[in-house]
Design a protein around this motif. Structure first.
Motif, PDB file in Angstrom:
ATOM      1  N   VAL A 182      48.105 -84.050  46.041  1.00 40.35           N
ATOM      2  CA  VAL A 182      46.775 -83.800  45.493  1.00 40.35           C
ATOM      3  C   VAL A 182      46.956 -82.968  44.234  1.00 40.35           C
ATOM      4  O   VAL A 182      47.504 -81.863  44.287  1.00 40.35           O
ATOM      5  N   ALA A 234      46.104 -88.214  44.925  1.00 42.91           N
ATOM      6  CA  ALA A 234      44.683 -87.935  44.736  1.00 42.91           C
ATOM      7  C   ALA A 234      44.536 -86.963  43.574  1.00 42.91           C
ATOM      8  O   ALA A 234      45.225 -85.936  43.519  1.00 42.91           O
ATOM      9  N   LYS A 264      43.626 -92.149  43.307  1.00 40.15           N
ATOM     10  CA  LYS A 264      42.170 -91.979  43.325  1.00 40.15           C
ATOM     11  C   LYS A 264      41.817 -90.754  42.503  1.00 40.15           C
ATOM     12  O   LYS A 264      42.375 -89.682  42.721  1.00 40.15           O
ATOM     13  N   THR A 266      38.798 -88.193  41.524  1.00 41.01           N
ATOM     14  CA  THR A 266      37.465 -87.669  41.785  1.00 41.01           C
ATOM     15  C   THR A 266      37.094 -86.740  40.647  1.00 41.01           C
ATOM     16  O   THR A 266      37.739 -85.709  40.447  1.00 41.01           O
ATOM     17  N   GLU A 290      40.524 -84.360  50.317  1.00 42.87           N
ATOM     18  CA  GLU A 290      41.524 -85.305  49.835  1.00 42.87           C
ATOM     19  C   GLU A 290      42.879 -85.053  50.501  1.00 42.87           C
ATOM     20  O   GLU A 290      43.636 -85.994  50.779  1.00 42.87           O
ATOM     21  N   ARG A 293      42.664 -86.596  53.874  1.00 38.94           N
ATOM     22  CA  ARG A 293      42.703 -88.053  53.767  1.00 38.94           C
ATOM     23  C   ARG A 293      44.138 -88.563  53.615  1.00 38.94           C
ATOM     24  O   ARG A 293      44.535 -89.529  54.279  1.00 38.94           O
TER      25      ARG A 293
END
Length: 297
Positions: A182, A234, A264, A266, A290, A293
């Motif tokens: 992340v 992420a 991904k 965000t 995240e 996830r």
């Protein structure tokens, strides 16, 4: 007056940061960014401090959830433009918060520019700190992700790509393989960051050279240059970040998708740089979600 608080706002390297400090402070006054709040109060359960080398910076704090069963792990890597002025006090509140969610939070320290860090020491330290997790029996080594803020985002995503590093490179041949990373407003394209002079001369000070003089070093260090990582990533970034432009995350996302990686992004509207490391802020809660996830993937 240039104070430590103002330096944190600027995120710049050494004496080259004075002008950027003033500019960054102005950005904060306009509301596009702000420094983190004071760390949340520590719980009664003390972390386990782990040493992975002889230097005083080669330590990490492991916050374990209650209970005795196997638990997943989040390696929390602080930022500060890789400078020795900043330490894991920025990441320990996040590690503690993760432990309350049933995830072992592992806040690592590492040698930084100004206290023996930079290339290759910082990379070797991050790798060694992560590999030290193999000695902890309560940890589920099949579920380990890295969470990094700003410069720590670069280190987190780099660490996720360690299995793809060439033999002999700093951090190659990991004992502990990350399941994902992340990036919290991470500096993910070091060549672009150098070109844009993010943090003044922070990137060249960190790597000890420029892209023109040693492009291979940048190719080994920069997550953008390592694509495809073949590891889920992420990205969480505020649209009003005045320290690391959101274009860093957008560039990485576009390049990663083009190479077939799972990524991904965000984008958090009206969010600056430091909300992402405030354990009481919704921006951090997005980062935490995240993290969960990726651990459940």
């Amino acid at each position: 007056m240039i104070t430590r608080r103002n330096l944190l706002l600027a995120g710049t390297a050494g004496v080259a940061g004075v002008a950027a400090t003033v500019a960054a402070a102005g950005l904060a006054r306009r509301g596009s960014d702000r420094p983190p709040k004071q760390p949340a109060a520590q719980s009664t359960k003390e972390p386990m401090t782990i040493s992975y080398g002889d230097d005083e910076s080669q330590v990490a704090d492991l916050y374990l959830p209650e209970g005795d069963g196997k638990v997943p792990v989040a390696v929390v890597i602080h930022g500060g433009f890789w400078m020795s002025s900043y330490g894991r006090e920025l990441s320990t509140p996040l590690a503690e918060d993760l432990a309350k969610q049933g995830i072992a939070g592992y806040a690592i320290e590492y040698r930084r520019v100004g206290n023996g860090g930079g290339w290759p020491a910082t990379f070797e330290d991050v790798a060694a700190a992560i590999d030290k997790l193999a000695d902890q029996p309560r940890l589920d080594l099949g579920k380990v992700v890295a969470v990094g803020h700003s410069a720590g985002g670069q280190l987190a995503v780099w660490a996720a790509g360690r299995p793809g590093l060439p033999q002999g490179a700093p951090g190659a041949t990991p004992r502990v393989v990350l399941a994902g990373a992340v990036s919290q407003a991470g500096v993910l394209d070091l060549v672009n960051a150098y070109d844009e002079q993010l943090g003044g001369d922070a990137v060249s000070a960190f790597l000890g050279t420029t892209p023109a003089k040693d492009r291979k070093r940048y190719q080994l260090a920069s997550p953008y240059e390592r694509l495809p990582l073949k590891v889920p990533v992420a990205l969480v970034h505020g649209t009003r970040d005045g320290q690391v432009p959101i274009e860093q995350s957008r560039r990485y996302r576009d390049a990663a998708l083009a190479k077939g990686d799972q990524v991904k992004l965000t984008e958090l509207e009206h969010v600056g740089h430091f909300e992402l490391i405030d354990p009481d802020d919704k921006a951090w809660q997005t980062c935490r979600a995240e993290t969960k996830r990726l651990l459940e993937t």
